[in-house]
Design an enzyme around this catalytic site. Structure first.
Site, PDB file in Angstrom:
ATOM      1  N   LYS A  11       0.817  -1.213   0.000  1.00 53.29           N
ATOM      2  CA  LYS A  11       0.000   0.000   0.000  1.00 53.29           C
ATOM      3  C   LYS A  11       0.862   1.279   0.000  1.00 53.29           C
ATOM      4  O   LYS A  11       2.080   1.211   0.230  1.00 53.29           O
ATOM      5  CB  LYS A  11      -0.948  -0.050   1.203  1.00 53.29           C
ATOM      6  CG  LYS A  11      -1.968  -1.205   1.120  1.00 53.29           C
ATOM      7  CD  LYS A  11      -2.979  -1.159   2.265  1.00 53.29           C
ATOM      8  CE  LYS A  11      -3.988  -2.294   2.165  1.00 53.29           C
ATOM      9  NZ  LYS A  11      -5.020  -2.215   3.239  1.00 53.29           N
ATOM     10  N   TYR A  51     -12.347  -2.211  -3.733  1.00 49.78           N
ATOM     11  CA  TYR A  51     -12.880  -2.380  -2.385  1.00 49.78           C
ATOM     12  C   TYR A  51     -14.409  -2.257  -2.349  1.00 49.78           C
ATOM     13  O   TYR A  51     -14.979  -1.888  -1.306  1.00 49.78           O
ATOM     14  CB  TYR A  51     -12.248  -1.361  -1.436  1.00 49.78           C
ATOM     15  CG  TYR A  51     -10.886  -1.767  -0.889  1.00 49.78           C
ATOM     16  CD1 TYR A  51     -10.741  -2.915  -0.105  1.00 49.78           C
ATOM     17  CD2 TYR A  51      -9.750  -1.003  -1.136  1.00 49.78           C
ATOM     18  CE1 TYR A  51      -9.507  -3.291   0.405  1.00 49.78           C
ATOM     19  CE2 TYR A  51      -8.512  -1.369  -0.617  1.00 49.78           C
ATOM     20  CZ  TYR A  51      -8.389  -2.511   0.153  1.00 49.78           C
ATOM     21  OH  TYR A  51      -7.176  -2.880   0.677  1.00 49.78           O
ATOM     22  N   ASN A 114      -2.206   0.340   6.681  1.00 50.62           N
ATOM     23  CA  ASN A 114      -1.691  -0.917   7.237  1.00 50.62           C
ATOM     24  C   ASN A 114      -0.792  -1.702   6.291  1.00 50.62           C
ATOM     25  O   ASN A 114      -0.730  -2.925   6.348  1.00 50.62           O
ATOM     26  CB  ASN A 114      -2.838  -1.769   7.793  1.00 50.62           C
ATOM     27  CG  ASN A 114      -3.857  -2.144   6.743  1.00 50.62           C
ATOM     28  OD1 ASN A 114      -3.690  -1.830   5.571  1.00 50.62           O
ATOM     29  ND2 ASN A 114      -4.904  -2.836   7.159  1.00 50.62           N
ATOM     30  N   HIS A 117      -2.026  -5.516   1.563  1.00 48.58           N
ATOM     31  CA  HIS A 117      -3.301  -6.222   1.405  1.00 48.58           C
ATOM     32  C   HIS A 117      -3.021  -7.644   0.967  1.00 48.58           C
ATOM     33  O   HIS A 117      -2.093  -7.887   0.205  1.00 48.58           O
ATOM     34  CB  HIS A 117      -4.160  -5.543   0.323  1.00 48.58           C
ATOM     35  CG  HIS A 117      -5.207  -6.450  -0.255  1.00 48.58           C
ATOM     36  ND1 HIS A 117      -6.411  -6.670   0.361  1.00 48.58           N
ATOM     37  CD2 HIS A 117      -5.208  -7.236  -1.376  1.00 48.58           C
ATOM     38  CE1 HIS A 117      -7.117  -7.545  -0.363  1.00 48.58           C
ATOM     39  NE2 HIS A 117      -6.408  -7.890  -1.420  1.00 48.58           N
ATOM     40  N   GLU A 128      -9.496 -10.595  -7.703  1.00 49.43           N
ATOM     41  CA  GLU A 128      -8.537  -9.504  -7.545  1.00 49.43           C
ATOM     42  C   GLU A 128      -7.390  -9.607  -8.550  1.00 49.43           C
ATOM     43  O   GLU A 128      -6.928  -8.595  -9.084  1.00 49.43           O
ATOM     44  CB  GLU A 128      -8.019  -9.493  -6.104  1.00 49.43           C
ATOM     45  CG  GLU A 128      -9.133  -9.122  -5.116  1.00 49.43           C
ATOM     46  CD  GLU A 128      -8.756  -9.309  -3.661  1.00 49.43           C
ATOM     47  OE1 GLU A 128      -7.618  -9.724  -3.353  1.00 49.43           O
ATOM     48  OE2 GLU A 128      -9.623  -9.020  -2.807  1.00 49.43           O
TER      49      GLU A 128
END
Ligand code: RTP
Ligand code: MG
Length: 143
Positions: A11, A51, A114, A117, A128
């Site tokens: 990320k 998402y 965070n 993913h 995905e």
């Protein structure tokens, strides 16, 4: 055990902090092989689509803003039980609850930012991977 493929994102926070190589090292040390990879800067539409399952959640706007705030690395990882193996080395969504030595414990600051993913199921992984990669971009690893 089954050889699976799963999908990973490093990320914007982890890319900005120069942790790409350290996180790739975690994948390879865990026996997960990188079979496709590229850097992207997501559009709002791409982040919202990726998402979409969270579109009704209160954190959705912040999640999309964060995921479009800078470049990311997207990759496909291949290995035995790759979906679960990858989630295990990622650690819990909230880094404050992530087990010591996991990617989120070591590289993430908060539940909102965070570091990485990982697909949560084989079905999610298939969706995905197809969201970001064409079949020709995947390089199966035979050795
Ligand atoms: P990811 O999809 O990014 O791998 O994370 P995950 O499966 O561990 O967690 P998920 O429930 O899918 O949530 C997606 C991302 O939304 C943010 N989030 N914020 N403030 C909150 O309560 C909250 N819950 C989730 C996190 O950044 C999470 O990675
Ligand atoms: Mg998730």
């Amino acid at each position: 055990m089954a050889i699976e493929r799963t999908f990973s994102i490093i990320k914007p926070d982890a890319v900005a902090k120069n942790h790409i190589g350290a996180i790739y090292n975690r994948f390879e040390t865990a026996g997960l092989k990188i079979v496709a990879a590229k850097m992207l800067h997501l559009t709002k539409e791409q982040a919202e689509g990726f998402y979409a399952e969270h579109s009704e959640r209160g954190f959705f706007g912040a999640l999309v803003a964060f995921m479009t705030s800078g470049p990311i690395m997207v990759q496909v990882l291949e290995g035995e039980n790759a979906v679960l193996a990858h989630r295990e080395i990622l650690g819990a969504t909230n880094p404050a609850q992530a087990a010591p030595g996991t990617i989120r414990a070591d590289f993430a600051q908060s539940i909102d930012e965070n570091a990485a993913h990982g697909s949560d199921s084989l079905a999610s992984a298939e969706r995905e991977i197809a969201y970001f990669f064409s079949a020709e971009e995947l390089c199966p690893r035979t050795r």
